[in-house]
Design a protein around this motif. Structure first.
Motif, PDB file in Angstrom:
ATOM      1  N   THR A   1      -3.856  42.233  -4.494  1.00 40.76           N
ATOM      2  CA  THR A   1      -3.764  41.732  -5.862  1.00 40.76           C
ATOM      3  C   THR A   1      -4.808  40.639  -6.112  1.00 40.76           C
ATOM      4  O   THR A   1      -5.449  40.597  -7.164  1.00 40.76           O
ATOM      5  CB  THR A   1      -2.352  41.171  -6.121  1.00 40.76           C
ATOM      6  OG1 THR A   1      -1.393  42.190  -5.796  1.00 40.76           O
ATOM      7  CG2 THR A   1      -2.193  40.770  -7.583  1.00 40.76           C
ATOM      8  N   TYR A   2      -4.927  39.798  -5.123  1.00 38.66           N
ATOM      9  CA  TYR A   2      -5.944  38.738  -5.224  1.00 38.66           C
ATOM     10  C   TYR A   2      -7.339  39.340  -5.404  1.00 38.66           C
ATOM     11  O   TYR A   2      -8.103  38.930  -6.287  1.00 38.66           O
ATOM     12  CB  TYR A   2      -5.892  37.870  -3.969  1.00 38.66           C
ATOM     13  CG  TYR A   2      -7.107  36.998  -3.766  1.00 38.66           C
ATOM     14  CD1 TYR A   2      -7.292  35.832  -4.493  1.00 38.66           C
ATOM     15  CD2 TYR A   2      -8.075  37.347  -2.830  1.00 38.66           C
ATOM     16  CE1 TYR A   2      -8.407  35.038  -4.303  1.00 38.66           C
ATOM     17  CE2 TYR A   2      -9.204  36.558  -2.630  1.00 38.66           C
ATOM     18  CZ  TYR A   2      -9.370  35.410  -3.366  1.00 38.66           C
ATOM     19  OH  TYR A   2     -10.463  34.637  -3.178  1.00 38.66           O
ATOM     20  N   VAL A   3      -7.645  40.316  -4.568  1.00 35.26           N
ATOM     21  CA  VAL A   3      -8.970  40.938  -4.671  1.00 35.26           C
ATOM     22  C   VAL A   3      -9.158  41.577  -6.038  1.00 35.26           C
ATOM     23  O   VAL A   3     -10.212  41.458  -6.675  1.00 35.26           O
ATOM     24  CB  VAL A   3      -9.165  41.980  -3.540  1.00 35.26           C
ATOM     25  CG1 VAL A   3     -10.429  42.796  -3.785  1.00 35.26           C
ATOM     26  CG2 VAL A   3      -9.239  41.291  -2.183  1.00 35.26           C
ATOM     27  N   THR A   4      -8.136  42.233  -6.514  1.00 33.87           N
ATOM     28  CA  THR A   4      -8.240  42.857  -7.836  1.00 33.87           C
ATOM     29  C   THR A   4      -8.457  41.799  -8.911  1.00 33.87           C
ATOM     30  O   THR A   4      -9.326  41.948  -9.777  1.00 33.87           O
ATOM     31  CB  THR A   4      -6.950  43.643  -8.136  1.00 33.87           C
ATOM     32  OG1 THR A   4      -6.885  44.760  -7.246  1.00 33.87           O
ATOM     33  CG2 THR A   4      -6.922  44.138  -9.573  1.00 33.87           C
TER      34      THR A   4
ATOM     35  N   HIS B   1     -15.308  38.957 -11.653  1.00 31.04           N
ATOM     36  CA  HIS B   1     -16.581  38.954 -10.946  1.00 31.04           C
ATOM     37  C   HIS B   1     -17.500  40.106 -11.369  1.00 31.04           C
ATOM     38  O   HIS B   1     -18.661  39.899 -11.688  1.00 31.04           O
ATOM     39  CB  HIS B   1     -16.280  39.041  -9.452  1.00 31.04           C
ATOM     40  CG  HIS B   1     -17.443  38.795  -8.565  1.00 31.04           C
ATOM     41  ND1 HIS B   1     -17.615  37.609  -7.877  1.00 31.04           N
ATOM     42  CD2 HIS B   1     -18.486  39.576  -8.222  1.00 31.04           C
ATOM     43  CE1 HIS B   1     -18.701  37.681  -7.151  1.00 31.04           C
ATOM     44  NE2 HIS B   1     -19.248  38.868  -7.347  1.00 31.04           N
ATOM     45  N   PHE B   2     -16.949  41.276 -11.394  1.00 30.26           N
ATOM     46  CA  PHE B   2     -17.781  42.441 -11.704  1.00 30.26           C
ATOM     47  C   PHE B   2     -18.425  42.333 -13.075  1.00 30.26           C
ATOM     48  O   PHE B   2     -19.594  42.631 -13.260  1.00 30.26           O
ATOM     49  CB  PHE B   2     -16.938  43.718 -11.624  1.00 30.26           C
ATOM     50  CG  PHE B   2     -17.694  44.948 -12.029  1.00 30.26           C
ATOM     51  CD1 PHE B   2     -18.509  45.612 -11.123  1.00 30.26           C
ATOM     52  CD2 PHE B   2     -17.608  45.443 -13.326  1.00 30.26           C
ATOM     53  CE1 PHE B   2     -19.210  46.739 -11.502  1.00 30.26           C
ATOM     54  CE2 PHE B   2     -18.315  46.573 -13.705  1.00 30.26           C
ATOM     55  CZ  PHE B   2     -19.119  47.220 -12.793  1.00 30.26           C
TER      56      PHE B   2
ATOM     57  N   VAL C   1      -9.757  38.875  -8.660  1.00 29.57           N
ATOM     58  CA  VAL C   1     -11.122  38.332  -8.599  1.00 29.57           C
ATOM     59  C   VAL C   1     -12.141  39.360  -9.080  1.00 29.57           C
ATOM     60  O   VAL C   1     -13.074  39.054  -9.821  1.00 29.57           O
ATOM     61  CB  VAL C   1     -11.451  37.876  -7.164  1.00 29.57           C
ATOM     62  CG1 VAL C   1     -12.909  37.440  -7.081  1.00 29.57           C
ATOM     63  CG2 VAL C   1     -10.541  36.735  -6.746  1.00 29.57           C
ATOM     64  N   ALA C   2     -11.920  40.606  -8.673  1.00 31.76           N
ATOM     65  CA  ALA C   2     -12.855  41.667  -9.033  1.00 31.76           C
ATOM     66  C   ALA C   2     -13.002  41.794 -10.541  1.00 31.76           C
ATOM     67  O   ALA C   2     -14.106  41.976 -11.059  1.00 31.76           O
ATOM     68  CB  ALA C   2     -12.405  42.997  -8.443  1.00 31.76           C
ATOM     69  N   LEU C   3     -11.891  41.699 -11.241  1.00 32.56           N
ATOM     70  CA  LEU C   3     -11.928  41.905 -12.692  1.00 32.56           C
ATOM     71  C   LEU C   3     -12.904  40.957 -13.373  1.00 32.56           C
ATOM     72  O   LEU C   3     -13.623  41.350 -14.296  1.00 32.56           O
ATOM     73  CB  LEU C   3     -10.521  41.722 -13.265  1.00 32.56           C
ATOM     74  CG  LEU C   3      -9.559  42.865 -12.884  1.00 32.56           C
ATOM     75  CD1 LEU C   3      -8.138  42.544 -13.334  1.00 32.56           C
ATOM     76  CD2 LEU C   3     -10.025  44.185 -13.478  1.00 32.56           C
TER      77      LEU C   3
END
Lengths: 212, 212, 212, 212
Positions: free
Chosen positions: B163-166, B172-173, B168-170
């Motif tokens: 969830t954390y990665v998601t 960051h990308f 951040v990804a949202l």
DNA sequence: AATGAATGAGGATTCATTCAT
DNA sequence: GATGAATGAATCCTCATTCAT
């Protein structure tokens, strides 16, 4: 009779050019535009340095062609996707998986894109084939969203472009940051197990979000 | 026995070093490690080139310090976040928004990370302050997820790390690909309007996904 | 045993060679020996680069042939001069005018000569056709001087070689330095008016000097 | 006490720059702009190649500075000429001799000028010091012509600019074509004897022409 | 005779780094 | 601590020339 048939002249030149492009993709992906070495590209391509200039003009033009090439390659695979006769949820899951897997198989795509973004898309901005960069995947997302909404299995307020960006982001970010994430969390995120877990999660996220 | 007391370096030297670091962040963010120019950094810092070597040893060591610096900076802001007395959904929304906005305000963070990933985290890998890179945000996500699940407002199967990665990804990308996305979709995605829309979408995605 | 009869080369080959020579004169005149580009010469000649080597052997040999060619061309025109039945003063004026006009019409002659002088006549020095370079104009000057002296209209102490050099210098220098003179004096010296004025002056100088 | 006093810092840089310029004059004069080698210039100057770029920016800018330098040098010597209290004829003879001797002593002036003319004065054209190129010699010629005419020892119709060009041409051409003339006439024209003879002739020509 | 592709040596220019003061 | 000058190894690119048809 031998297999090593001598290629007709122009074919041979074509082959040299292709080898240089291939080598360039690699070198640029590993070192960026500034860090890439023209000598190295030629050497890896088994070509004379001069040929690089004959075929591509300059390091920067080669960079542009590399960008166009990797973009075109992804678009091609996207175009080959056929989710028309899948149930909306399965279709969307397929798109998510495809994107993640493609990105994982082609980390150079990520690296090159990131570099070009650092350059503020200066090179792509001058590309005449920019229109070819338009993503078929976006159209697929749009269509699946519509079908899902019509069938009552997707929420109706999901915007195609935002959803597309999210879908791409989920895969892209993971691959783009594989190394720093691994360093920070002391884990091997590039293992098939980790990738599979990430894939499942991404599908969950998107389908979870799309629930009506 | 003497305490290795930090020597009170001359204020002036300290200032010079700080100016060099500042200039380096900029130069590295705009041109990458290979593309950055030591002369330019010194010039922008209004410092003599020699000072860069006195304070940092080499271009590569400077790169590492820059990385550590921007990481530390983000961690610091994350640490300042306090969502403990917010309702889980509002808390999670807050984290999503924080991350997107921080990233948008600090595009250099994105660029530098991407570069370091291209180098396969070679430099961070050697960092002795790597532990300092561990994200407080991840702890916050974990805690909010737990609270949400306990309160029955979040699904119970959401893994904190994913969830954390998601999350951040949202953010960051979007920032990472601002330029190529703008080029491909011929839009100005860096406008406040576009950023606001993206922010709302990201919150929707995460909260939508987390619905039980 | 066979006589080494000159093979009647194909007309086409002859033409290719001529076109290359023509293009070389131009390229060498505009860029000098070092600055000239073999590729450019071949391209301008509409010939394959290889042909240049077939016909001329090397860039340097081509340079020599170019030199011999332009020298021969001037000598040919000089040889066509007929001032035998003109009054000495009119004859001398004619020679002066011829030289100036020829030089103006053939600036490549000047440029090539200057280049060769920079090379200390290294190439001409090896020429086997050097004797062909001897100037008919010098003979004409000698003869006219003699006639003028005999007729009492010219001074008797004018040395033919010095007079010849002076005569040539008057035209050559003007053409050779057209551009820098124009730059320094901010004038368009290549206009017909300016050239006419210069011509009149040169005649005046030489005839003035030759007055008994 | 030793003579090899260490030069103060900036003086030392100045000296390096001067040595590079000196070496460049030589190399450019011998090989032209295209034929000159930057490595060679640096080596001859006993300087690091980089210094050439620090001080001059590029090969082409160095070329321009070389041109400006040799021009300025000649103008300086011209400015030092004082013929104000000489009889007009002696004054004019002095100017002729000065020009011929200067040119003979400075063949690089001729070569460089010729090269720049081949380039159509492209570099001088962009010079901001172009005005400094204006010739004091022209003013001297003008003044001597006026004095001679007033005294009745010179013709009254001699135009200063044309006369100046002629005067310069007489010396310049001889030096410029020393090598090809020697080749064609199989003579050593660079000997002092030959130079003296040429000098006498040039004076004769100009004074002969100027007779009323 | 003609061609298109290829070659390797060399060219100008730039770079991170160090020296001397 | 700070400076300006210097360095040598690379880096991108170009050139005259040759090879294989």
């Amino acid at each position: 009779m031998t297999d090593t048939v001598e290629l007709p002249r122009s074919k041979r030149a074509e082959a040299t050019k292709a080898r240089i492009l291939e080598a360039a993709i690699n070198e640029f992906a590993n070192h960026g535009l500034a860090g890439a070495r023209v000598d190295e590209i030629a050497a890896r391509a088994g070509a004379n340095k001069r040929m690089l200039y004959v075929h591509f003009g300059s390091k920067e033009e080669l960079w542009l062609q590399v960008l166009e090439h990797v973009y075109a390659h992804k678009r091609e695979e996207e175009r080959a996707l056929d989710v028309g006769n899948l149930h909306p949820q399965e279709a969307m899951a397929r798109l998510v998986r495809f994107n993640l897997r493609y990105t994982a198989r082609h980390p150079e795509f990520v690296t090159l894109l990131n570099q070009e973004n650092m350059h503020q898309a200066r090179y792509l901005g001058t590309s005449e084939r920019v229109q070819a960069l338009y993503s078929p995947l976006l159209d697929l997302v749009r269509e699946v969203l519509a079908r899902g909404a019509a069938a009552g299995v997707f929420r109706r307020d999901a915007e195609p472009l935002q959803t597309y960006v999210t879908l791409v982001a989920l895969g892209h970010f993971y691959v783009a940051n594989l190394h720093t994430l691994s360093a920070v969390f002391q884990a091997r995120l590039s293992s098939e197990a980790a990738l599979g877990a990430r894939e499942a999660h991404c599908v969950e996220v998107l389908l979870g979000y799309l629930r009506p």
